[in-house]
Design a protein around this motif. Sequence first.
Motif, PDB file in Angstrom:
ATOM      1  N   GLU A 273       0.858  -1.192   0.000  1.00  0.00           N
ATOM      2  CA  GLU A 273       0.000   0.000   0.000  1.00  0.00           C
ATOM      3  C   GLU A 273       0.887   1.232   0.000  1.00  0.00           C
ATOM      4  N   MET A 274       0.644   2.118  -0.947  1.00  0.00           N
ATOM      5  CA  MET A 274       1.421   3.350  -1.039  1.00  0.00           C
ATOM      6  C   MET A 274       0.569   4.540  -0.628  1.00  0.00           C
ATOM      7  N   LEU A 275       1.144   5.395   0.196  1.00  0.00           N
ATOM      8  CA  LEU A 275       0.464   6.620   0.604  1.00  0.00           C
ATOM      9  C   LEU A 275       1.145   7.799  -0.081  1.00  0.00           C
ATOM     10  N   VAL A 276       0.386   8.485  -0.934  1.00  0.00           N
ATOM     11  CA  VAL A 276       0.891   9.670  -1.632  1.00  0.00           C
ATOM     12  C   VAL A 276       0.207  10.893  -1.049  1.00  0.00           C
ATOM     13  N   ASN A 277       1.019  11.843  -0.593  1.00  0.00           N
ATOM     14  CA  ASN A 277       0.501  13.088  -0.026  1.00  0.00           C
ATOM     15  C   ASN A 277       0.436  14.146  -1.126  1.00  0.00           C
ATOM     16  N   VAL A 278      -0.753  14.714  -1.342  1.00  0.00           N
ATOM     17  CA  VAL A 278      -0.958  15.710  -2.396  1.00  0.00           C
ATOM     18  C   VAL A 278      -1.130  17.086  -1.767  1.00  0.00           C
ATOM     19  N   ASN A 279      -0.265  18.026  -2.187  1.00  0.00           N
ATOM     20  CA  ASN A 279      -0.313  19.406  -1.694  1.00  0.00           C
ATOM     21  C   ASN A 279      -0.309  19.492  -0.168  1.00  0.00           C
ATOM     22  N   PHE A 280       0.318  18.500   0.468  1.00  0.00           N
ATOM     23  CA  PHE A 280       0.557  18.503   1.915  1.00  0.00           C
ATOM     24  C   PHE A 280      -0.711  18.368   2.767  1.00  0.00           C
ATOM     25  N   TYR A 281      -1.873  18.231   2.137  1.00  0.00           N
ATOM     26  CA  TYR A 281      -3.077  18.115   2.975  1.00  0.00           C
ATOM     27  C   TYR A 281      -3.991  16.971   2.540  1.00  0.00           C
ATOM     28  N   LYS A 282      -3.840  16.465   1.325  1.00  0.00           N
ATOM     29  CA  LYS A 282      -4.666  15.346   0.882  1.00  0.00           C
ATOM     30  C   LYS A 282      -3.816  14.081   0.795  1.00  0.00           C
ATOM     31  N   ASN A 283      -4.328  12.998   1.341  1.00  0.00           N
ATOM     32  CA  ASN A 283      -3.632  11.716   1.274  1.00  0.00           C
ATOM     33  C   ASN A 283      -4.356  10.766   0.329  1.00  0.00           C
ATOM     34  N   HIS A 284      -3.579  10.134  -0.539  1.00  0.00           N
ATOM     35  CA  HIS A 284      -4.140   9.159  -1.475  1.00  0.00           C
ATOM     36  C   HIS A 284      -3.472   7.817  -1.203  1.00  0.00           C
ATOM     37  N   ILE A 285      -4.267   6.821  -0.802  1.00  0.00           N
ATOM     38  CA  ILE A 285      -3.736   5.486  -0.512  1.00  0.00           C
ATOM     39  C   ILE A 285      -4.123   4.543  -1.645  1.00  0.00           C
ATOM     40  N   GLU A 286      -3.139   3.827  -2.145  1.00  0.00           N
ATOM     41  CA  GLU A 286      -3.377   2.945  -3.285  1.00  0.00           C
ATOM     42  C   GLU A 286      -2.676   1.607  -3.070  1.00  0.00           C
ATOM     43  N   LYS A 287      -3.417   0.520  -3.297  1.00  0.00           N
ATOM     44  CA  LYS A 287      -2.812  -0.812  -3.231  1.00  0.00           C
ATOM     45  C   LYS A 287      -2.236  -1.128  -4.610  1.00  0.00           C
ATOM     46  N   VAL A 288      -0.953  -1.483  -4.633  1.00  0.00           N
ATOM     47  CA  VAL A 288      -0.272  -1.678  -5.915  1.00  0.00           C
ATOM     48  C   VAL A 288       0.587  -2.940  -5.891  1.00  0.00           C
ATOM     49  N   VAL A 289       1.004  -3.337  -7.077  1.00  0.00           N
ATOM     50  CA  VAL A 289       1.978  -4.419  -7.237  1.00  0.00           C
ATOM     51  C   VAL A 289       3.284  -3.799  -7.713  1.00  0.00           C
ATOM     52  N   MET A 290       4.346  -4.011  -6.954  1.00  0.00           N
ATOM     53  CA  MET A 290       5.675  -3.559  -7.371  1.00  0.00           C
ATOM     54  C   MET A 290       6.376  -4.743  -8.031  1.00  0.00           C
TER      55      MET A 290
END
Length: 299
Positions: A273-290
């Motif tokens: 699971e990757m957590l990407v922070n957008v503009n320091f206030y929105k968090n986007h969590i995505e399950k991915v295959v590396m």
Amino acid sequence: MLRVKYENLNYVIVIIERAKIMNNLKVSQAQLKYLLYIKDSKKFQTITSLSRYFNCSKSNSKKIVDRLIAIGLIYKFKNDIIFTQIGERFIDEFVSCRDRLIIVLSSGMSLDHEKAKKIADTILINKIEELNLKFLETYEKLEIFKDSIEKTFSYKILEDKLGEGEYNVNLVILKKDEVDNSSIVTSTAMECCSSTAKLIIAKSSTINIKVKPVVKTLNDIVEKGFLRSINYEVDNKNYNNIISESKCILPLNILNNWFYSGSGILQAAVIVEMLVNVNFYKNHIEKVVMLFTLDLFKI
């Protein structure tokens, strides 16, 4: 660096002696062609048959044969040309090198056997040493993994086979579809990571990934995204890896199932699971295959 394991000291001595034979004997390209043809034909040759095959005069063939007799590689019994013991060892080593080159050329360049053989002969006969050594180094890498073709193996075996060092690996990050449990399209998280990572084999082996910010403009609004953390599981335990702004370091043990296709390509994948922070206030969590790919032809 890659480890080349020998069974015993005697084997090493044999290799050294073979190298001395190959290096000390002064054999021209024309003479090598004659020796190789005599070996490959698998039957006795005469000066007449050699001149016919190489489309030259008997006197020219006789000069080449006489020179090979003079340096002790062949002798004549009646009209038949036969290898001496040294000559047999010399040409066997030549053919052994050629066979290894053929394997590399066939696997790495998808050439059929005859084309690979022709190129291998050209490399060896013309004594293109740098190219020859490069191919033989690649052959050794392929040999190390030959017992793992079409098999999966652990990261511990990978460490043992590769040995300590740094190796480039390619990285692709795919979205994970939770409905049918299959990878579908490239994840947006891929934009946060470099497509080339470093496999570090050491006391505590790791996968090092360069991390970069993602900048997008939507309706004249600039948004920046940063990869902040990766959650993964090892031995039924969950771990949260906090990411710096430039590098992500993951333990190699998250990739415990490596697969070797037999064509120089090793691959391993892990669901995270990757957590990407957008503009320091929105968090986007995505399950991915590396998905990591190690190409033996490029290390």
